[in-house]
Design a protein around this motif. Structure first.
Motif, mmCIF file in Angstrom:
data_model
loop_
_atom_site.group_PDB
_atom_site.id
_atom_site.type_symbol
_atom_site.label_atom_id
_atom_site.label_comp_id
_atom_site.label_asym_id
_atom_site.label_seq_id
_atom_site.Cartn_x
_atom_site.Cartn_y
_atom_site.Cartn_z
ATOM 1 N N VAL A 159 -8.251 -9.262 -29.467
ATOM 2 C CA VAL A 159 -7.547 -10.480 -29.052
ATOM 3 C C VAL A 159 -6.842 -11.076 -30.272
ATOM 4 O O VAL A 159 -5.701 -11.505 -30.216
ATOM 5 N N ASN A 160 -7.573 -11.081 -31.382
ATOM 6 C CA ASN A 160 -6.990 -11.551 -32.636
ATOM 7 C C ASN A 160 -6.995 -10.408 -33.634
ATOM 8 O O ASN A 160 -7.814 -9.513 -33.533
ATOM 9 N N PRO A 161 -6.087 -10.465 -34.619
ATOM 10 C CA PRO A 161 -6.094 -9.407 -35.624
ATOM 11 C C PRO A 161 -7.459 -9.319 -36.288
ATOM 12 O O PRO A 161 -8.016 -10.327 -36.715
ATOM 13 N N GLU A 162 -7.996 -8.142 -36.334
ATOM 14 C CA GLU A 162 -9.355 -8.008 -36.835
ATOM 15 C C GLU A 162 -9.429 -6.970 -37.949
ATOM 16 O O GLU A 162 -8.638 -6.032 -37.993
ATOM 17 N N PHE A 163 -10.366 -7.176 -38.854
ATOM 18 C CA PHE A 163 -10.660 -6.193 -39.899
ATOM 19 C C PHE A 163 -12.000 -5.588 -39.506
ATOM 20 O O PHE A 163 -13.046 -6.125 -39.807
ATOM 21 N N SER A 164 -11.936 -4.491 -38.737
ATOM 22 C CA SER A 164 -13.169 -4.035 -38.101
ATOM 23 C C SER A 164 -13.834 -2.935 -38.926
ATOM 24 O O SER A 164 -13.178 -2.186 -39.635
ATOM 25 N N GLN A 165 -15.151 -2.859 -38.809
ATOM 26 C CA GLN A 165 -15.934 -1.910 -39.600
ATOM 27 C C GLN A 165 -16.681 -0.974 -38.657
ATOM 28 O O GLN A 165 -17.555 -1.407 -37.939
ATOM 29 N N THR A 166 -16.302 0.282 -38.648
ATOM 30 C CA THR A 166 -17.039 1.218 -37.802
ATOM 31 C C THR A 166 -17.661 2.311 -38.659
ATOM 32 O O THR A 166 -17.209 2.570 -39.762
ATOM 33 N N ARG A 167 -18.652 2.957 -38.086
ATOM 34 C CA ARG A 167 -19.443 3.858 -38.881
ATOM 35 C C ARG A 167 -19.943 5.026 -38.048
ATOM 36 O O ARG A 167 -20.464 4.821 -36.962
ATOM 37 N N ASN A 168 -19.748 6.262 -38.533
ATOM 38 C CA ASN A 168 -20.253 7.427 -37.820
ATOM 39 C C ASN A 168 -21.170 8.242 -38.715
ATOM 40 O O ASN A 168 -20.947 8.335 -39.921
#
Lengths: 480, 449
Positions: free
Chosen positions: B184-193
């Motif tokens: 919805v808003n610009p995000e600085f997302s952190q994903t991990r595999n």
């Protein structure tokens, strides 16, 4: 295999031949770095006010800078307050001819294998000798001045040709360029100055020989070489120092100006004391060398680096004019605990500018050699061309060899190529030689010589011989 | 609020929750990582590894770090995004969150896929002990402390995947990870595999990022760890053609004896794409192949960073990076091969070829070798040039229009890298999106064969 290892071990054991100390009287300033010292140096050299101001300006800029740490080197930090910034062999009066030179000094040159008189007669090379901080002798001055060529120490040039010096000093390597260039600008004591007038082809090789003699001193020389339009000069530089346990600092600045159509060939055989086999002592060699090429001009750097415990040196070309050419040929040999971080920068600004980089690294013992180079093609450098080749040869399994090339291209009509390889002397190569009756020792010599040939070929005759000797000295027992 | 302080406050909020729900190990990891991260902060241009990529320019203050109320997942039509004829296990993620509902059903005990967050929880009974042990052994063990973005990811992880393939199992179909993003808003997302291939197992993985929104552009900071046990083989492909979002992808691969990894990175779009590939060859006879094609235009910025660590003897690594840059795009290649002292008989090669099509495009390349062993064969080569005028003329003189002629030369340039894609359907798909990118219609079968 065992045999090969033994030979390598023998090969990497040789001693430094130039490690003696000469016993002539010298005058040395007290240690330390501050404004007073700079004023004293300036006073000793009887310099005009603008020069002193320039030095002080450099000193103030230097104070704000930090020692660079990005290089792939590790060494004891240099305490700049413990170095004496001025040391000169004492001379009572101005010398009229070389015969009046202190005999001890002449002996020194003989030991170094460069008898001034012999040089004069046999090879026809004009030389400038710099011992510690000052230039002691320049040969062939008269003959050169007939052609309008100025070849003298930079202190003399400041006195006699202030316009030229003032115009060009710091124009290629500005004071604020880096930590060591700022330091050099503040405290430089001597160096060579050379001016080749328009259209003159210098008939002989010009040469400078640098020697650190006094303990506890640093050497800070400054070389300024100006080749006016359509002129040509070939310039050689050599250096040695006594063996000492302390680390001595050598921070030089070399500026080359190649005006329209001119050509400068600058060759160096660097053989400062590399430290002993356990890594004690040796010269820290932090040198800034850079040349600027105007239209249709050419600068060619050739270097054979065998000495110094630490080398930090990047002879560079700014290819400002259209059709200008920059070249860099280098052999860097490190042995024992030596470290070298060397390479070049080619900045392409003018159209059709071309550059070639050939770098050969040889690492032996426990040493580390790095190539670090930049090729930058600006938007204006249409149709520019670069070719780089960096090869490394490893001898023994305790040494390291590294390559850090930077390539930045902002122009779609230019072509850049870079290639690098790392290998050891192939067992099959040695076997091939053995088969043909060449002993393993000789074979290694043959292979190393062949490996460096591209670069050694670019050196002037006399230097090529010296360089080959040096290589064989550093890898004694293997190179013939 | 300054971004730095914002990161701090988000971290503190997260840690508060973490202390209630998560295991001690996880809390420790978050605390340790944040502390380390805080020492350096985000990498600046002065950092050698980020010299040509101004991350601060892309990461502006208005990015949210975590949308605590996750955007409601509307039912969306996944069929629009599937690759034709590419038969795969589809793993669907939404803003990094694993959605089993939309993913393929996997009824196989030898292939285990789950949400990574399950591992963080305190007293988790859902997971069998075996997997828990694996998690302690492998999670966050091969990350480098020098990469502050990985540390930040450690501190703030809130989504991701865990994949484990059992011994002697060859996964029959490729695993396709599709990460849909709609913020919805610009995000600085952190994903991990975390991916684990046990002895003698084999699989192919394809990873894609697709943004559903066409206006909100976010930055995804994704970190993956892959462990290959003895004789394991992986083919891993990444297609990066998301127009909207920026992607910072760090992948760490640890390889044991005789394992083989083939990596393909295909960067075709994006404001900023940064790929960090760290390879650790820790078992002899391991082999790593890195291939990449970068085909970008406009103002795209693609930065490839590779670091191949040869820690042991008799390993091989090959890197082949091809780049074509048009418009005002900027390309960076920063490759590094490190051969340690005891890594004798290493073969390590690196090649980077680039074509600049426009006068505003820029390329910076830095192929590096650091070698401490003497019995090795290492080389790197790098070129920057243009399409060959003569070849272009040859094609044109035979009636092929300029655009198609150029495209043919471009495909020829990329061919050796493209041919490393084993799956023919995937190769076709890549060609299709590449030709769409340069706006030509070509007979694909002819090029592929």
């Amino acid at each position: 295999m065992v045999n090969e290892e033994k030979i390598l071990k023998d090969a990497t054991k040789s001693d430094y031949k130039y490690g003696f100390v000469s016993k002539f009287n010298s005058e040395t300033l007290e240690v330390g770095l501050n404004e007073d010292i700079i004023k004293k140096i300036s006073l000793k050299k009887n310099e005009p006010e603008w020069m002193l101001n320039w030095r002080l300006k450099a000193y103030n800029i230097f104070l704000k800078m930090n020692e660079p740490t990005w290089a792939n080197l590790s060494y004891k930090k240099i305490d700049l307050q413990k170095i004496s910034y001025y040391s000169a062999p004492k001379t009572k009066k101005k010398l009229n001819s070389l015969d009046e030179v202190d005999p001890e000094l002449l002996k020194t040159f003989k030991k170094l294998g460069i008898s001034i008189n012999e040089q004069k007669r046999l090879t026809g090379v004009a030389m400038d000798f710099v011992v510690d901080s000052v230039s002691v002798a320049t040969s062939f001055k008269d003959k050169l001045s007939e052609l309008g060529i100025i070849f003298c120490s930079i202190s003399e040039a400041i006195q006699n040709h202030p316009d030229l010096v003032r115009k060009y000093i710091g124009s290629v390597v500005p004071i604020q360029d880096n930590y060591f260039s700022a330091l050099n600008s503040a405290v430089f004591t001597d160096g060579s100055f050379c001016y080749i007038p328009k259209g003159v082809k210098c008939p002989m090789e010009l040469s400078t020989y640098f020697r650190i003699n006094q303990a506890g001193t640093g050497q800070f020389e400054r070389t300024l070489l100006i080749a006016d339009k359509d002129s040509y000069v070939s310039y050689l530089e050599g250096c040695t120092a006594p063996s000492r346990d302390e680390n001595q600092l050598h921070a030089a600045v070399v500026e080359l100006i190649s005006l329209d159509g001119a050509e400068i060939k600058y060759s160096t055989v660097q053989n400062w004391y590399p430290g002993d086999k356990n890594g004690n002592g040796g010269v820290y060699n932090f040198v800034t060398k850079r040349g600027i090429c105007y239209k249709n001009s050419k600068i060619s750097w050739t270097q054979v680096e065998t000495g110094s415990s630490v080398t930090w040196k990047y002879p560079s070309c700014i290819l400002k004019g259209d059709n200008s050419i920059g070249e860099f040929f280098s052999v860097a040999l490190t042995n024992n605990f030596q470290q070298a971080d060397t390479g070049t920068k080619m900045i392409h600004i003018g159209k059709n500018s071309k550059s070639t980089i050939i770098s050969k690294g040889i690492s032996a013992g426990k040493s580390n050699g790095s190539y670090r180079g930049l090729v930058k093609i600006m938007k204006s450098a249409k149709n520019s061309r670069n070719f780089s080749q960096c090869d490394s040869l490893l001898m023994g399994d305790k040494c390291g060899s590294h390559t850090f090339p930077y390539i930045e291209v902002k122009n779609k009509s230019s072509k850049v190529e870079h290639e690098a390889t790392t290998s050891k002397i192939g067992e099959d190569q040695i076997f091939y030689c053995n088969q043909r009756g060449i002993g393993t020792e000789e074979a290694i010599g043959l292979i190393v010589n062949g490996y460096c040939k591209d670069v050694l070929n670019k050196l002037p005759m006399e230097f090529a011989v010296e360089a080959q000797k040096l290589l064989s000295l550093s890898l004694e027992g293997s190179v013939g | 609020m300054e971004f730095k302080e914002y990161i701090k406050s988000t971290y503190e909020k997260l840690l508060f929750d973490s202390k209630i729900n998560e295991s001690n190990n996880m809390i420790k990891l978050r605390e340790y990582s944040y502390e380390k991260y805080n020492l350096t902060g985000l990498p600046s241009l002065k950092n050698e590894e980020w010299k040509y990529t101004p991350i601060n320019k892309f990461l502006k203050n208005n990015y949210l770090l975590q949308s605590f109320d996750k955007n409601e997942i509307k039912s969306f039509d996944i069929t629009k995004f599937i690759i034709p004829n590419y038969n795969s296990f589809k793993i669907v993620l939404f803003n990094g969150e694993f959605l089993p509902k939309y993913s393929s059903k996997i009824e196989n005990s030898k292939l285990f896929i789950c949400d990574i967050k399950k591992f963080f929880k305190k007293n988790n009974t859902q997971l069998i002990d075996k997997n828990k042990y694996i998690f302690d052994k492998y999670f966050s063990k091969i990350l480098t402390n020098k990469n502050s973005l990985c540390l930040l990811n450690n501190a703030l992880i809130n989504s991701g995947l865990y994949i484990c393939i059992d011994e002697n199992y060859i996964v029959e179909k490729p695993i396709e990870i599709i990460n849909f993003n709609s913020f919805v808003n610009p995000e600085f997302s952190q994903t991990r595999n975390l991916i684990l291939l046990k002895k003698n197992s084999k699989t192919e993985i394809l990873e894609r990022n697709i943004s559903l929104s066409d206006s909100v552009s976010s930055v995804i900071n994704s970190v993956s760890e892959i462990n290959l046990e003895e004789n394991a083989r992986i083919n891993y492909y990444k297609i990066q053609n998301d127009k909207i979002n920026s992607l910072i992808d760090s992948t760490f691969i640890n390889q044991y004896k005789s394992s083989v990894s083939n990596f393909g990175t295909y960067s075709l779009d994006g404001k900023l794409v940064r790929n960090n590939l760290y390879f650790y060859l820790s078992g002899s006879l391991a082999e790593s192949n890195l291939n990449a094609i970068t085909l970008i235009d406009k103002k795209s910025h693609v930065d490839h960073y590779t670091k191949v660590n040869h820690n042991i003897s008799n390993c091989t690594s090959n890197q082949l990076y091809k780049g074509i840059y048009d418009g005002k795009s900027r390309g960076v290649f920063n490759g590094n091969i490190l051969v340690e002292k005891n890594a004798q008989k290493t073969n390590a090669f690196q090649k980077n070829n680039n074509i600049l099509l426009s006068k505003y495009a820029k390329i910076d390349t830095k192929p590096q070798l650091e070698i401490f062993a003497d019995d090795v064969s290492c080389s790197h080569g790098c070129t920057v040039g243009q399409l060959d005028e003569k070849a272009l003329f040859y094609l044109k003189s035979r009636g092929i229009p300029t655009k198609e002629a150029k495209a043919l030369l471009m495909f020829a340039f990329c061919k050796d890298s493209l041919n490393t894609v084993n799956n023919i359907e995937l190769r076709k798909y890549l060609l299709k999106i590449m030709s769409k990118k340069i706006n030509v219609k070509l007979d694909l079968n002819e090029i592929i064969s």
